[in-house]
Scaffold this motif. Sequence first.
Motif, PDB file in Angstrom:
ATOM      1  N   PHE A 183       0.835  -1.203   0.000  1.00  0.00           N
ATOM      2  CA  PHE A 183       0.000   0.000   0.000  1.00  0.00           C
ATOM      3  C   PHE A 183       0.872   1.255   0.000  1.00  0.00           C
ATOM      4  O   PHE A 183       0.546   2.245   0.642  1.00  0.00           O
ATOM      5  N   GLU A 184       1.982   1.226  -0.740  1.00  0.00           N
ATOM      6  CA  GLU A 184       2.930   2.333  -0.723  1.00  0.00           C
ATOM      7  C   GLU A 184       2.308   3.648  -1.160  1.00  0.00           C
ATOM      8  O   GLU A 184       2.688   4.707  -0.671  1.00  0.00           O
ATOM      9  N   SER A 185       1.324   3.604  -2.042  1.00  0.00           N
ATOM     10  CA  SER A 185       0.686   4.851  -2.496  1.00  0.00           C
ATOM     11  C   SER A 185      -0.192   5.463  -1.405  1.00  0.00           C
ATOM     12  O   SER A 185      -0.512   6.645  -1.461  1.00  0.00           O
ATOM     13  N   MET A 186      -0.575   4.667  -0.416  1.00  0.00           N
ATOM     14  CA  MET A 186      -1.394   5.147   0.699  1.00  0.00           C
ATOM     15  C   MET A 186      -0.634   4.996   2.018  1.00  0.00           C
ATOM     16  O   MET A 186      -1.228   4.939   3.077  1.00  0.00           O
ATOM     17  N   GLN A 187       0.663   4.915   1.914  1.00  0.00           N
ATOM     18  CA  GLN A 187       1.529   4.590   3.041  1.00  0.00           C
ATOM     19  C   GLN A 187       1.324   5.518   4.235  1.00  0.00           C
ATOM     20  O   GLN A 187       1.142   6.724   4.078  1.00  0.00           O
ATOM     21  N   HIS A 188       1.344   4.926   5.418  1.00  0.00           N
ATOM     22  CA  HIS A 188       1.302   5.687   6.659  1.00  0.00           C
ATOM     23  C   HIS A 188       2.729   6.128   6.946  1.00  0.00           C
ATOM     24  O   HIS A 188       3.565   5.336   7.364  1.00  0.00           O
ATOM     25  N   ALA A 189       2.999   7.402   6.713  1.00  0.00           N
ATOM     26  CA  ALA A 189       4.376   7.883   6.763  1.00  0.00           C
ATOM     27  C   ALA A 189       4.770   8.497   8.101  1.00  0.00           C
ATOM     28  O   ALA A 189       5.875   8.258   8.584  1.00  0.00           O
ATOM     29  N   ASN A 190       3.886   9.287   8.709  1.00  0.00           N
ATOM     30  CA  ASN A 190       4.286   9.900   9.977  1.00  0.00           C
ATOM     31  C   ASN A 190       3.954   8.965  11.140  1.00  0.00           C
ATOM     32  O   ASN A 190       3.224   7.998  10.999  1.00  0.00           O
ATOM     33  N   ALA A 191       4.492   9.274  12.298  1.00  0.00           N
ATOM     34  CA  ALA A 191       4.387   8.384  13.459  1.00  0.00           C
ATOM     35  C   ALA A 191       2.944   8.136  13.882  1.00  0.00           C
ATOM     36  O   ALA A 191       2.572   7.006  14.204  1.00  0.00           O
ATOM     37  N   VAL A 192       2.122   9.167  13.877  1.00  0.00           N
ATOM     38  CA  VAL A 192       0.728   9.011  14.306  1.00  0.00           C
ATOM     39  C   VAL A 192      -0.029   8.110  13.333  1.00  0.00           C
ATOM     40  O   VAL A 192      -0.713   7.171  13.754  1.00  0.00           O
ATOM     41  N   GLU A 193       0.091   8.380  12.032  1.00  0.00           N
ATOM     42  CA  GLU A 193      -0.553   7.531  11.028  1.00  0.00           C
ATOM     43  C   GLU A 193      -0.083   6.083  11.153  1.00  0.00           C
ATOM     44  O   GLU A 193      -0.865   5.151  11.016  1.00  0.00           O
ATOM     45  N   TYR A 194       1.212   5.907  11.384  1.00  0.00           N
ATOM     46  CA  TYR A 194       1.794   4.559  11.466  1.00  0.00           C
ATOM     47  C   TYR A 194       1.210   3.787  12.646  1.00  0.00           C
ATOM     48  O   TYR A 194       0.793   2.637  12.498  1.00  0.00           O
ATOM     49  N   VAL A 195       1.142   4.426  13.803  1.00  0.00           N
ATOM     50  CA  VAL A 195       0.604   3.761  14.995  1.00  0.00           C
ATOM     51  C   VAL A 195      -0.887   3.490  14.841  1.00  0.00           C
ATOM     52  O   VAL A 195      -1.373   2.410  15.196  1.00  0.00           O
ATOM     53  N   VAL A 196      -1.629   4.462  14.305  1.00  0.00           N
ATOM     54  CA  VAL A 196      -3.063   4.264  14.075  1.00  0.00           C
ATOM     55  C   VAL A 196      -3.271   3.113  13.090  1.00  0.00           C
ATOM     56  O   VAL A 196      -4.120   2.239  13.299  1.00  0.00           O
ATOM     57  N   GLY A 197      -2.483   3.072  12.030  1.00  0.00           N
ATOM     58  CA  GLY A 197      -2.579   1.987  11.057  1.00  0.00           C
ATOM     59  C   GLY A 197      -2.245   0.636  11.674  1.00  0.00           C
ATOM     60  O   GLY A 197      -2.908  -0.369  11.393  1.00  0.00           O
ATOM     61  N   LEU A 198      -1.235   0.602  12.520  1.00  0.00           N
ATOM     62  CA  LEU A 198      -0.871  -0.647  13.199  1.00  0.00           C
ATOM     63  C   LEU A 198      -2.008  -1.106  14.111  1.00  0.00           C
ATOM     64  O   LEU A 198      -2.331  -2.298  14.157  1.00  0.00           O
TER      65      LEU A 198
END
Length: 140
Positions: A71-86
């Motif tokens: 999902f690189e085109s919709m990648q969770h790049a910043n820390a908040v997005e990454y944790v929420v996505g996880l």
Amino acid sequence: MVRRLLRAIWEGPFSTQLRRFAIVGTVTAGVQMVLLWLFVDTIRLNYLLGATIAIEITIILTYVLNNAWTFESMQHANAVEYVVGLCKTNVVRGTAIPIQLAVLFTLVEWQSIPYLFSNGVAIALSGLYRYMLDARWTWG
């Protein structure tokens, strides 16, 4: 119908994403199988407990790989997005754990199929469910 599905997988708008998801799933399924074998045959855990632990470890690995590649085109790049996505993928894949464990238990206990083969079947059966929810909710 099968021909149309196979063509959509190969040529459709989500074909690259679906193929990448399948590759990541295959790699992490292999990791899960090795972990399950280690937990059951080396540490001597019950196969259902070993499967639960192996699944959770591979949930995290799968998220890391899918976020970076599938999902690189919709990648969770910043820390908040990454944790929420996880957290979202843990909910998605966490809801698949009972499905996977039920299939595993049924095949091992009722059909006397070896636990590693049964786990592979359980992973495959819950795969489409996980893809649909991850694609639409985790990265949607």
